[in-house]
Scaffold this motif. Structure first.
Motif, PDB file in Angstrom:
ATOM      1  N   THR A   1      31.159  35.602  59.006  1.00 15.60           N
ATOM      2  CA  THR A   1      30.116  36.319  58.505  1.00 15.60           C
ATOM      3  C   THR A   1      29.197  35.531  57.894  1.00 15.60           C
ATOM      4  O   THR A   1      29.280  34.467  57.416  1.00 15.60           O
ATOM      5  CB  THR A   1      30.521  37.486  57.504  1.00 15.60           C
ATOM      6  N   ALA A   2      27.934  36.188  58.002  1.00 18.85           N
ATOM      7  CA  ALA A   2      26.853  35.391  57.209  1.00 18.85           C
ATOM      8  C   ALA A   2      27.152  34.699  55.756  1.00 18.85           C
ATOM      9  O   ALA A   2      27.680  36.019  55.264  1.00 18.85           O
ATOM     10  CB  ALA A   2      25.323  36.266  57.333  1.00 18.85           C
ATOM     11  N   GLU A   3      26.893  34.001  55.447  1.00 21.14           N
ATOM     12  CA  GLU A   3      27.138  33.362  54.043  1.00 21.14           C
ATOM     13  C   GLU A   3      26.588  34.318  52.879  1.00 21.14           C
ATOM     14  O   GLU A   3      25.431  34.995  53.147  1.00 21.14           O
ATOM     15  CB  GLU A   3      26.664  31.998  53.656  1.00 21.14           C
ATOM     16  N   ALA A   4      27.329  34.406  51.876  1.00 16.24           N
ATOM     17  CA  ALA A   4      26.715  35.041  50.681  1.00 16.24           C
ATOM     18  C   ALA A   4      26.331  36.725  50.662  1.00 16.24           C
ATOM     19  O   ALA A   4      25.703  37.117  49.808  1.00 16.24           O
ATOM     20  CB  ALA A   4      25.399  34.304  50.007  1.00 16.24           C
ATOM     21  N   SER A   5      26.558  37.147  51.720  1.00 17.27           N
ATOM     22  CA  SER A   5      26.228  38.710  51.894  1.00 17.27           C
ATOM     23  C   SER A   5      27.569  39.484  51.526  1.00 17.27           C
ATOM     24  O   SER A   5      27.674  40.637  52.001  1.00 17.27           O
ATOM     25  CB  SER A   5      25.896  39.026  53.266  1.00 17.27           C
ATOM     26  N   GLU A   6      28.323  39.084  50.563  1.00 19.72           N
ATOM     27  CA  GLU A   6      29.652  39.757  50.091  1.00 19.72           C
ATOM     28  C   GLU A   6      28.860  40.935  49.068  1.00 19.72           C
ATOM     29  O   GLU A   6      27.979  40.709  48.245  1.00 19.72           O
ATOM     30  CB  GLU A   6      30.372  38.794  49.182  1.00 19.72           C
ATOM     31  N   PRO A   7      29.175  41.983  49.116  1.00 22.89           N
ATOM     32  CA  PRO A   7      28.896  43.122  48.323  1.00 22.89           C
ATOM     33  C   PRO A   7      29.428  42.862  46.970  1.00 22.89           C
ATOM     34  O   PRO A   7      30.701  42.003  46.655  1.00 22.89           O
ATOM     35  CB  PRO A   7      29.419  44.458  48.745  1.00 22.89           C
ATOM     36  N   ILE A   8      28.782  43.392  45.848  1.00 20.44           N
ATOM     37  CA  ILE A   8      29.210  43.076  44.368  1.00 20.44           C
ATOM     38  C   ILE A   8      30.298  43.670  44.453  1.00 20.44           C
ATOM     39  O   ILE A   8      30.918  44.785  44.792  1.00 20.44           O
ATOM     40  CB  ILE A   8      28.105  43.510  43.592  1.00 20.44           C
ATOM     41  N   ASN A   9      31.168  43.213  43.190  1.00 23.82           N
ATOM     42  CA  ASN A   9      32.341  43.712  42.644  1.00 23.82           C
ATOM     43  C   ASN A   9      33.389  44.316  43.698  1.00 23.82           C
ATOM     44  O   ASN A   9      33.878  45.438  43.770  1.00 23.82           O
ATOM     45  CB  ASN A   9      31.924  45.204  41.749  1.00 23.82           C
ATOM     46  N   LEU A  10      33.631  43.442  44.519  1.00 23.67           N
ATOM     47  CA  LEU A  10      34.626  43.840  45.842  1.00 23.67           C
ATOM     48  C   LEU A  10      35.943  44.471  45.456  1.00 23.67           C
ATOM     49  O   LEU A  10      36.150  45.363  45.873  1.00 23.67           O
ATOM     50  CB  LEU A  10      34.781  42.563  46.417  1.00 23.67           C
ATOM     51  N   ALA A  11      36.608  43.697  44.366  1.00 24.15           N
ATOM     52  CA  ALA A  11      37.856  44.291  44.139  1.00 24.15           C
ATOM     53  C   ALA A  11      38.064  45.653  43.831  1.00 24.15           C
ATOM     54  O   ALA A  11      38.759  46.398  44.201  1.00 24.15           O
ATOM     55  CB  ALA A  11      38.513  43.349  43.080  1.00 24.15           C
ATOM     56  N   GLU A  12      37.274  45.789  42.770  1.00 24.65           N
ATOM     57  CA  GLU A  12      37.197  47.305  42.179  1.00 24.65           C
ATOM     58  C   GLU A  12      36.878  48.307  43.499  1.00 24.65           C
ATOM     59  O   GLU A  12      37.220  49.394  43.228  1.00 24.65           O
ATOM     60  CB  GLU A  12      35.923  47.428  41.099  1.00 24.65           C
ATOM     61  N   ARG A  13      35.814  47.901  44.169  1.00 32.51           N
ATOM     62  CA  ARG A  13      35.559  48.796  45.366  1.00 32.51           C
ATOM     63  C   ARG A  13      36.502  49.141  46.187  1.00 32.51           C
ATOM     64  O   ARG A  13      36.735  50.297  46.637  1.00 32.51           O
ATOM     65  CB  ARG A  13      34.247  48.237  45.893  1.00 32.51           C
ATOM     66  N   ARG A  14      37.249  48.207  46.788  1.00 34.21           N
ATOM     67  CA  ARG A  14      38.328  48.293  47.292  1.00 34.21           C
ATOM     68  C   ARG A  14      39.380  49.410  46.818  1.00 34.21           C
ATOM     69  O   ARG A  14      39.874  50.056  47.542  1.00 34.21           O
ATOM     70  CB  ARG A  14      39.075  46.836  47.743  1.00 34.21           C
ATOM     71  N   ALA A  15      39.656  49.118  45.612  1.00 35.86           N
ATOM     72  CA  ALA A  15      40.640  49.854  44.832  1.00 35.86           C
ATOM     73  C   ALA A  15      40.277  51.462  44.906  1.00 35.86           C
ATOM     74  O   ALA A  15      40.900  52.239  45.395  1.00 35.86           O
ATOM     75  CB  ALA A  15      40.807  49.315  43.542  1.00 35.86           C
ATOM     76  N   GLN A  16      39.077  51.411  44.662  1.00 34.62           N
ATOM     77  CA  GLN A  16      38.512  52.562  44.632  1.00 34.62           C
ATOM     78  C   GLN A  16      38.602  53.357  46.121  1.00 34.62           C
ATOM     79  O   GLN A  16      38.832  54.745  46.299  1.00 34.62           O
ATOM     80  CB  GLN A  16      36.987  52.630  44.286  1.00 34.62           C
ATOM     81  N   ARG A  17      38.079  52.631  47.065  1.00 35.60           N
ATOM     82  CA  ARG A  17      37.851  53.241  48.183  1.00 35.60           C
ATOM     83  C   ARG A  17      39.575  53.611  48.678  1.00 35.60           C
ATOM     84  O   ARG A  17      39.840  54.689  49.524  1.00 35.60           O
ATOM     85  CB  ARG A  17      37.459  52.227  49.254  1.00 35.60           C
TER      86      ARG A  17
ATOM     87  N   GLN B   1      24.884  47.866  37.768  1.00 29.47           N
ATOM     88  CA  GLN B   1      26.379  47.535  37.676  1.00 29.47           C
ATOM     89  C   GLN B   1      26.777  47.107  36.079  1.00 29.47           C
ATOM     90  O   GLN B   1      27.378  47.091  35.593  1.00 29.47           O
ATOM     91  CB  GLN B   1      26.494  46.492  38.775  1.00 29.47           C
ATOM     92  N   SER B   2      25.654  46.075  36.032  1.00 31.00           N
ATOM     93  CA  SER B   2      25.855  45.320  34.523  1.00 31.00           C
ATOM     94  C   SER B   2      25.586  46.473  33.501  1.00 31.00           C
ATOM     95  O   SER B   2      26.423  46.280  32.461  1.00 31.00           O
ATOM     96  CB  SER B   2      25.050  44.228  34.461  1.00 31.00           C
ATOM     97  N   LEU B   3      24.897  47.286  33.623  1.00 29.18           N
ATOM     98  CA  LEU B   3      24.583  48.543  32.377  1.00 29.18           C
ATOM     99  C   LEU B   3      26.026  49.237  32.578  1.00 29.18           C
ATOM    100  O   LEU B   3      26.467  49.459  31.527  1.00 29.18           O
ATOM    101  CB  LEU B   3      23.635  49.181  32.777  1.00 29.18           C
ATOM    102  N   VAL B   4      26.513  49.580  33.823  1.00 34.88           N
ATOM    103  CA  VAL B   4      27.861  50.305  33.762  1.00 34.88           C
ATOM    104  C   VAL B   4      28.934  49.410  33.008  1.00 34.88           C
ATOM    105  O   VAL B   4      29.751  49.954  32.335  1.00 34.88           O
ATOM    106  CB  VAL B   4      28.137  50.656  35.117  1.00 34.88           C
ATOM    107  N   GLU B   5      29.014  48.305  33.238  1.00 38.94           N
ATOM    108  CA  GLU B   5      30.064  47.164  32.907  1.00 38.94           C
ATOM    109  C   GLU B   5      30.061  47.150  31.294  1.00 38.94           C
ATOM    110  O   GLU B   5      30.932  47.314  30.634  1.00 38.94           O
ATOM    111  CB  GLU B   5      30.016  45.932  33.314  1.00 38.94           C
ATOM    112  N   ALA B   6      28.804  46.931  30.981  1.00 38.97           N
ATOM    113  CA  ALA B   6      28.574  47.031  29.453  1.00 38.97           C
ATOM    114  C   ALA B   6      28.983  48.525  28.712  1.00 38.97           C
ATOM    115  O   ALA B   6      29.758  48.206  27.753  1.00 38.97           O
ATOM    116  CB  ALA B   6      26.933  46.603  29.011  1.00 38.97           C
TER     117      ALA B   6
END
Lengths: 333, 260
Positions: free
Chosen positions: A290-306, A238-243
């Motif tokens: 939900t269990a804490e901290a098990s949120e996937p990365i980059n949620l907003a982008e993913r949602r838009a994509q989906r 993800q960070s490579l892609v963002e860069a």
């Protein structure tokens, strides 16, 4: 009837879900528990890893797979294919769709509970894939009753059910008021230390055991640390892609549904919000976390994509689904 | 027949380095088929083509792209992907030990037996200590160019490493409180408990087998010999009624079975 056009297993495709509770309903049926029936929906309990990539050419055109006849060299449609089994002596036995159907388990909408066993007796080795069962009927009472009874007795249910032409051995496990269904491996799929050829347990010096016990104690905690279990590969990717995106390096804009979509979801699977279902069916005031901290990365982008993807997916013709079924390797069981 | 190890590593624990060999704990019994062209029974070849033109694309022109939006993706060049590959190491880092109950089944992905590599004493001593502490170890390592997370446990004195899913993949709950209307009555709970007890058993995995696989193999064998076989269909039943009535009826049926 199951046929080769169906997918071989309940396999959620990558890159589909992302918010903490949006899961896919894969199957609907009834738990039969003696003469008690509990209508349920089977939902995915595992999200795909966020490392999925799609194949493109150097200019960013979407690539796909095609089958060609090795003799004639021309392109084949999925309907031109059959499955062949190669025997040990090199003979190819062709199994037709009809023959596959003749041995397939009978379609059934029941999860039949056969016995209740102590949870600790089921070795972790057996657990294959987890799903959630959400109550689907008008009343969730029987569902709650089963979950509560299993919790009180410390027993889990062993049963079986048929989904997409396959019969699964399953354990139904109460999980904080929710029923989880875990598919289990069959005994003949599990190796033993003896079969592997591991050495026999020798007598070991008590002092050595104590040394190890001390080292274990020094690292012992009550709980898992979620941060230790995060997906390092996904983060690095993800960070490579963002860069690269920031520098506008290798950014492509594939157009149309074909490009945006190639890790498709199950053709008929509906995406639903698990929390919403549980809240509705169990209680208006149900406390669901939900269990804490098990949120996937980059949620907003993913949602838009989906969302964009499901919008384009709707426009597609049903003919598309047919081409999806073949897999690289033709597995049938 | 002894199995072959797929990887060797070293468990790092305090002053100890315990050498272990990885063996798959799973025997793949799926029946594999070749895809053939129906007309001439020739095997199929897979071609990777451009979706828009249908033209073949040579391997050296294939790239991977990571989608970042509905119509946006970033191509990752082979050398960039190469840089993401974690450095090779034999080290298996033990991060922490937790009670076995701290890891839900939904974390478990694929089990491996660990066998001793070298110091057999250390291997079994570690196993004994782990089993005495009733703990499982959370581990991290790089195997065949990939990062893994795993839980190390002991069964019959042997170490098992089960790979774990990533935190982002696991959906779990910390609590659910059903509404009053969905809360079972005391008598229903009592009946249900009796019903559970009536079909209580020990976990005996040997009694289940993948019948589909058995039937499919039989069919293949019969066809290979030029015969045909007849499938035996399975029947099912269903009942309706109030929850308490159904529980009672089931209980009666279960009792009858036990007596018989």
């Amino acid at each position: 009837m199951p046929s080769r056009k169906r997918k071989r297993a309940p396999e959620p495709e990558p890159e589909e879900e992302s918010s903490s509770a949006r899961v896919r309903s894969l199957w609907s049926g009834t738990i039969t528990f003696g003469l008690v029936s509990i209508p349920v929906d089977l939902l995915t309990a595992v999200r795909p890893r966020q490392t999925a990539m799609k194949l493109v050419d150097t200019d960013g055109h979407a690539l796909g797979r095609q089958y060609h006849c090795s003799k004639e060299g021309k392109k084949l449609d999925y309907d031109d294919l059959v499955r062949g089994y190669e025997t040990d002596d090199g003979k190819m036995v062709v199994i037709t769709d009809k023959e596959f159907e003749s041995v397939a388990p009978e379609m059934s909408a029941d999860i039949e509970l056969r016995s209740f066993v102590p949870l600790e007796q089921v070795p972790a080795l057996y657990f294959q894939k987890p799903y959630f069962l959400a109550p689907a009927g008008k009343s969730a009472k029987a569902y709650v009753l089963l979950a509560e009874t299993m919790k009180r007795t410390g027993r889990v249910a062993i049963g079986s059910f048929v989904m997409r032409g396959h019969e699964y051995l399953v354990a139904i496990v109460p999980d904080n008021g929710v029923l989880r269904l875990d598919t289990l491996r069959y005994a003949d799929e599990i190796r033993t230390p003896a079969a592997i050829g591991l050495p026999k347990h020798p007598k070991v010096a008590a002092a050595k055991v104590t040394q190890f016990a001390k080292e274990i104690e020094a690292l012992t905690h009550k709980e898992l640390k979620i941060a230790e279990l995060e997906d390092q590969d996904a983060k690095k990717l993800q960070s490579l892609v963002e860069a690269k995106q920031k520098e506008r390096d290798d950014v492509i804009h594939p157009k149309g549904a074909e490009a945006a979509e190639d890790t498709e979801g199950g053709e008929s699977a509906k995406v639903i919000d698990l929390m919403e279902v549980l809240r509705k069916s169990l209680s208006k005031s149900a406390v669901v976390r939900t269990a804490e901290a098990s949120e996937p990365i980059n949620l907003a982008e993913r949602r838009a994509q989906r969302e964009a993807r499901s919008a384009t997916a709707k426009k597609k013709t049903p003919a598309k689904a047919k081409r999806k079924a073949p897999r690289k390797r033709a597995r049938r069981s | 027949m002894a199995a072959r190890a797929i990887w060797k590593g070293e468990l790092q624990l305090g002053k100890h380095n315990v050498g272990v060999k990885f063996y798959s704990a799973i025997e793949d019994r799926s029946i594999r088929f070749h895809l053939l062209h129906e007309k001439d029974k020739a095997p199929v070849e897979q071609h990777i083509v451009r979706k828009d033109t249908g033209k073949d694309v040579p391997k050296e022109e294939m790239r991977k792209a990571f989608a970042v939006g509905p119509n946006t993706a970033v191509i990752l060049q082979p050398e960039e992907l190469e840089e993401l590959v974690p450095p090779e190491s034999r080290e298996i880092e033990l991060l922490r030990f937790v009670p076995a109950s701290a890891v839900g089944d939904q974390w478990y992905e694929r089990p491996y037996y660990l066998g001793p590599d070298g110091h057999t004493d250390d291997y079994f001593a570690f196993g004994e200590a782990l089993s005495r502490k009733e703990a499982i170890g959370i581990a991290r390592w790089v195997m065949r160019k990939k990062r893994y997370l795993g839980a190390i446990s002991v069964v019959d004195g042997y170490l098992i490493m089960t790979t774990l899913r990533r935190a982002e993949q696991v959906v779990s709950f910390s609590g659910i409180e059903p509404a009053k209307s969905a809360t079972p009555q005391a008598n229903e709970l009592k009946l249900a408990e009796q019903l559970v007890k009536s079909i209580e058993a020990d976990f005996d995995p040997e009694q289940w087998q993948n019948e589909y696989r058995v039937r499919l193999l039989k069919l293949i064998e019969a066809k290979a010999r030029g015969e045909k076989i007849k499938p035996a269909p399975v029947k099912k039943k269903r009942a309706e009624g109030s929850l308490a009535d159904s529980l009672k009826a089931s209980l009666a049926a279960a009792k009858e079975k036990k007596v018989a």
